[in-house]
Design an enzyme around this catalytic site. Structure first.
Site, PDB file in Angstrom:
ATOM      1  N   SER A  77       0.803  -1.225   0.000  1.00  0.00           N
ATOM      2  CA  SER A  77       0.000   0.000   0.000  1.00  0.00           C
ATOM      3  C   SER A  77       0.833   1.271   0.000  1.00  0.00           C
ATOM      4  CB  SER A  77      -0.945   0.009   1.209  1.00  0.00           C
ATOM      5  OG  SER A  77      -0.220  -0.092   2.426  1.00  0.00           O
ATOM      6  N   ASP A 108      -4.061   7.905   8.163  1.00  0.00           N
ATOM      7  CA  ASP A 108      -4.907   7.026   8.970  1.00  0.00           C
ATOM      8  C   ASP A 108      -4.036   6.449  10.082  1.00  0.00           C
ATOM      9  OD1 ASP A 108      -3.397   5.011   7.772  1.00  0.00           O
ATOM     10  OD2 ASP A 108      -4.968   4.449   6.357  1.00  0.00           O
ATOM     11  N   HIS A 156      -1.051   4.549   7.524  1.00  0.00           N
ATOM     12  CA  HIS A 156      -0.416   5.131   6.340  1.00  0.00           C
ATOM     13  C   HIS A 156      -0.098   6.612   6.515  1.00  0.00           C
ATOM     14  CE1 HIS A 156      -2.940   1.713   4.857  1.00  0.00           C
ATOM     15  NE2 HIS A 156      -1.808   1.428   4.241  1.00  0.00           N
TER      16      HIS A 156
END
Length: 368
Positions: A58, A344, A347
């Site tokens: 990610s 978040d 991340h």
């Protein structure tokens, strides 16, 4: 009525001030990175770097997970993408662009690296590079299988498919040249521990933590050899972050401090990773670059004001302590996005990715 109008005007003015401050912070980040980006462009031109091709998780996934049917590892909804264009979520697990987007811009190609599985991907986009990365993936293919995302093995299959497509666009010789002179970036590893080893019993019952680290290094080596066999010649590998400092980990540990045991796992893994890359370069002849982000992130967390941040303990969205992926959907954000290191609970924000990109550029400049 006048009071209501006055309040609305005041709110609008405050909103405009926040937007202006955010723009100033982004300009400042851009200015810091501009010098390195210009140097990168010169070096890339000297070595005929054609494009960027990305593998990973990610941290570098611009939306390959968007249409996967059976995974919650997605970021194609707000507040992800809040500061991307006209607040359009793309699948990036942040508020704006990723480090690989900024590296591509620094090379002078395009402002973003598109996802290979993007429905709107055009043939011309193939010429500038794409990302095969998938949020939730890792060096261990079992890590991707746990959450039904795209394993590194499958990412490599997509790359082989890319090679066929690029030859149709640029011709066989041209396609070969594009791949041979491309800069490949590999960024993953954290999920192997946080969603695999520490959560699922399969690996932890088979390996000690030290044994699993070596297992991952062997997995990485196997894939790099496969990459080399299909044309990869320049590879930048991003080291592991101090994941014991993630807001999520602090919350789970019920602590305001980073989990130093986890950070030590990341740090010792990076030592093994760097040594293995040197050995691979010596034996295969592939040019490798180790991008060490561990200390950079530690410094940012310890001295946030030096980098323009004020909030290090939580993410900008929701409570900032537990939510990420699908659990972030539709949640509110903090007022000033530019002051947060994390978007978040896992991340980073776009501004933090600016800083990581600048560090990567410095490493690439000295190693191309």
């Amino acid at each position: 009525m006048k009071d209501i109008t006055w309040v609305m005007t005041l709110n609008l003015a405050m909103h405009m001030m926040l937007m202006l401050q955010s723009s100033v912070n982004i300009i400042t980040c851009n200015a810091r990175a501009m010098g390195s980006a210009q140097k990168l462009r010169v070096v890339a031109s000297e070595y005929n770097v054609t494009c960027i091709l990305v593998f990973g998780d990610s941290s570098v996934d611009p939306g390959n997970n968007n249409d996967l049917p059976d995974t919650w590892h997605k970021g194609n909804f707000l507040p992800y993408g809040f500061d991307f264009g006209h607040s359009i979520p793309t699948g990036r697990f942040t508020n704006g662009r990723l480090s690989t987007d900024f590296i591509a811009a620094g090379l002078g190609y395009k402002n973003i690296i598109k996802a290979y599985l993007d429905r709107d991907l055009k043939e011309e986009d193939l010429l500038h590079g794409v990302s095969f990365a998938s949020g939730g993936s890792g060096y261990d293919d079992f890590t991707a299988n746990i959450t039904n995302v795209i394993s590194l093995g499958k990412q490599l299959e997509y790359f082989k498919e890319y090679k066929v497509r690029i030859e149709k666009v640029a011709g066989k010789e041209g396609g070969h040249k594009i791949v041979e002179d491309a800069l490949f970036i590999l960024s993953m590893g954290t999920n192997d521990f946080l969603q695999n080893y520490y959560v699922d019993p399969t690996r932890s019952h088979t390996f000690t933590i030290a044994q699993y680290q070596r297992y991952l290094i062997n997995c990485m080596e196997t894939y790099i050899k496969k990459m080399h066999s299909v044309g990869v010649r320049r590879l930048a590998v991003v080291g592991m972050e101090p994941f014991g400092c993630m807001p999520l980990i602090k919350t789970l540990k019920n602590s305001v401090k980073c989990d130093e045991d986890m950070n030590q796992v990341a740090l010792s893994f990076n030592i093994l990773l760097k040594a293995k890359l040197s050995a691979i370069q010596a034996t295969l002849g592939i040019r490798t670059v180790f991008v060490d982000i561990y200390q950079l992130i530690q410094n940012t967390l310890r001295y946030p004001s030096r980098y323009g941040f004020t909030e290090t303990e939580k993410g900008c969205c929701g409570s900032g302590t537990t939510e990420f992926g699908m659990t972030l959907k539709g949640l509110n954000t903090c007022q000033d996005h530019s002051k947060y290191i994390y978007w978040d609970a896992v991340h980073f924000t776009e501004n933090m990715y600016y800083i990581i990109a600048d560090e990567a550029v410095k490493s690439i400049i000295t190693s191309l």
